[in-house]
Design a protein around this motif. Structure first.
Motif, short mmCIF file in Angstrom:
data_model
loop_
_atom_site.label_atom_id
_atom_site.label_comp_id
_atom_site.label_asym_id
_atom_site.label_seq_id
_atom_site.Cartn_x
_atom_site.Cartn_y
_atom_site.Cartn_z
N UNK A 31 0.89 -1.17 0.00
CA UNK A 31 0.00 0.00 0.00
C UNK A 31 0.92 1.21 0.00
N UNK A 32 0.99 1.89 -1.15
CA UNK A 32 1.97 2.96 -1.33
C UNK A 32 1.31 4.23 -1.84
N UNK A 33 2.01 5.34 -1.69
CA UNK A 33 1.49 6.64 -2.09
C UNK A 33 2.10 7.71 -1.21
N UNK A 34 1.82 8.95 -1.54
CA UNK A 34 2.42 10.06 -0.81
C UNK A 34 1.98 10.11 0.66
N UNK A 35 2.73 10.85 1.45
CA UNK A 35 2.44 11.02 2.86
C UNK A 35 1.06 11.66 3.05
N UNK A 36 0.26 11.07 3.94
CA UNK A 36 -1.01 11.68 4.32
C UNK A 36 -2.18 11.39 3.40
N UNK A 37 -2.04 10.44 2.46
CA UNK A 37 -3.15 10.16 1.54
C UNK A 37 -4.18 9.21 2.15
N UNK A 38 -3.85 8.61 3.30
CA UNK A 38 -4.82 7.75 3.98
C UNK A 38 -4.52 6.27 3.89
N UNK A 39 -3.28 5.90 3.64
CA UNK A 39 -2.93 4.48 3.50
C UNK A 39 -3.23 3.70 4.78
#
Length: 225
Positions: A28-36
């Motif tokens: 589960x990846x993505x930018x900081x604070x996106x709700x992962x």
């Protein structure tokens, strides 16, 4: 002899009655604070909090699915911190994963712009045994807070996913529990299909020495990547 046959039959019935189990590592990846972290907590524990601390490094969670009456799927979800973006450690975190969710925040356009970088990084560091990219689903998170202009045009999102190699995309909300289960089923469905394709490819490459040579033909699947 009858007792031996009966014992074998009982053993075979027991084996057939036992569910098939699969263990899959998902990223589960993505930018900081996106709700992962919120997505994982909602999916695994069915709860939500707006006060999660930022993940440092990597965190884990396990979800067990009764996929069908004969199949149990265990998902090991790796919550990769947003600040790890594209660093050297991500190769270690990605190892042996067979699928991924890439998450962006619909209220922050910059996090969508980063999606292609995350996907490119994923594809450069992780492939299936046959050389193909792992299945990835795009999550447009926090859809309860805002209707992003891009999301209002589903065709554009469909085209974006096609061009960037995503198997699908979903508007999600960890707070309102929107589409999280559906997104997971979509990803697992593609992982199972990939696994079936890999198994069939391996079986096709096995030469059966007991077959008459006239029945052995060249294996076309050997050249497929």
């Amino acid at each position: 002899m009858r007792s031996v046959r009966a014992a074998r039959a009982r053993a075979q019935r027991r084996m057939q009655s036992q569910p098939r189990e699969h263990l899959y590592k998902l990223l589960v990846i993505g930018d900081l604070g996106v709700g992962k972290t919120s997505i994982i907590k909602r999916y695994v524990h069915q709860n939500f909090s707006s006060h999660y601390r930022a993940t440092i490094g990597v965190d884990f969670a396990l979800k067990v699915l009764q996929w069908d009456p004969e199949t149990v799927v265990r998902l090991q979800l790796w919550d990769i911190a947003g600040q790890e973006r594209f660093g050297n450690m991500t190769r270690v975190y990605y190892r042996e994963a067979v699928g991924a969710f890439i998450v962006f925040d619909v209220t922050r356009p910059a996090t969508f712009e980063a999606v292609t970088k995350w996907k490119s990084d994923l594809d450069s560091k992780l492939t299936l045994p046959n050389g193909k990219p792992v299945s990835a689903v795009l999550l447009a998170n926090k859809c309860d807070q805002s209707k992003d202009v891009l999301l209002n045009n589903g065709l554009k999102m469909d085209q974006f996913c096609k061009e960037n190699g995503f198997v699908g995309w979903f508007e999600t909300s960890a707070k309102e529990n929107i589409n999280i289960d559906e997104a997971s089923r979509c990803l697992v469905k593609h992982i199972l299909a990939n696994e079936s394709d890999l198994t069939q490819s391996v079986e096709a490459d096995i030469v059966k020495p007991h077959l008459p040579s006239s029945k052995i033909s060249s294996c076309s699947s050997c050249s497929k990547s």
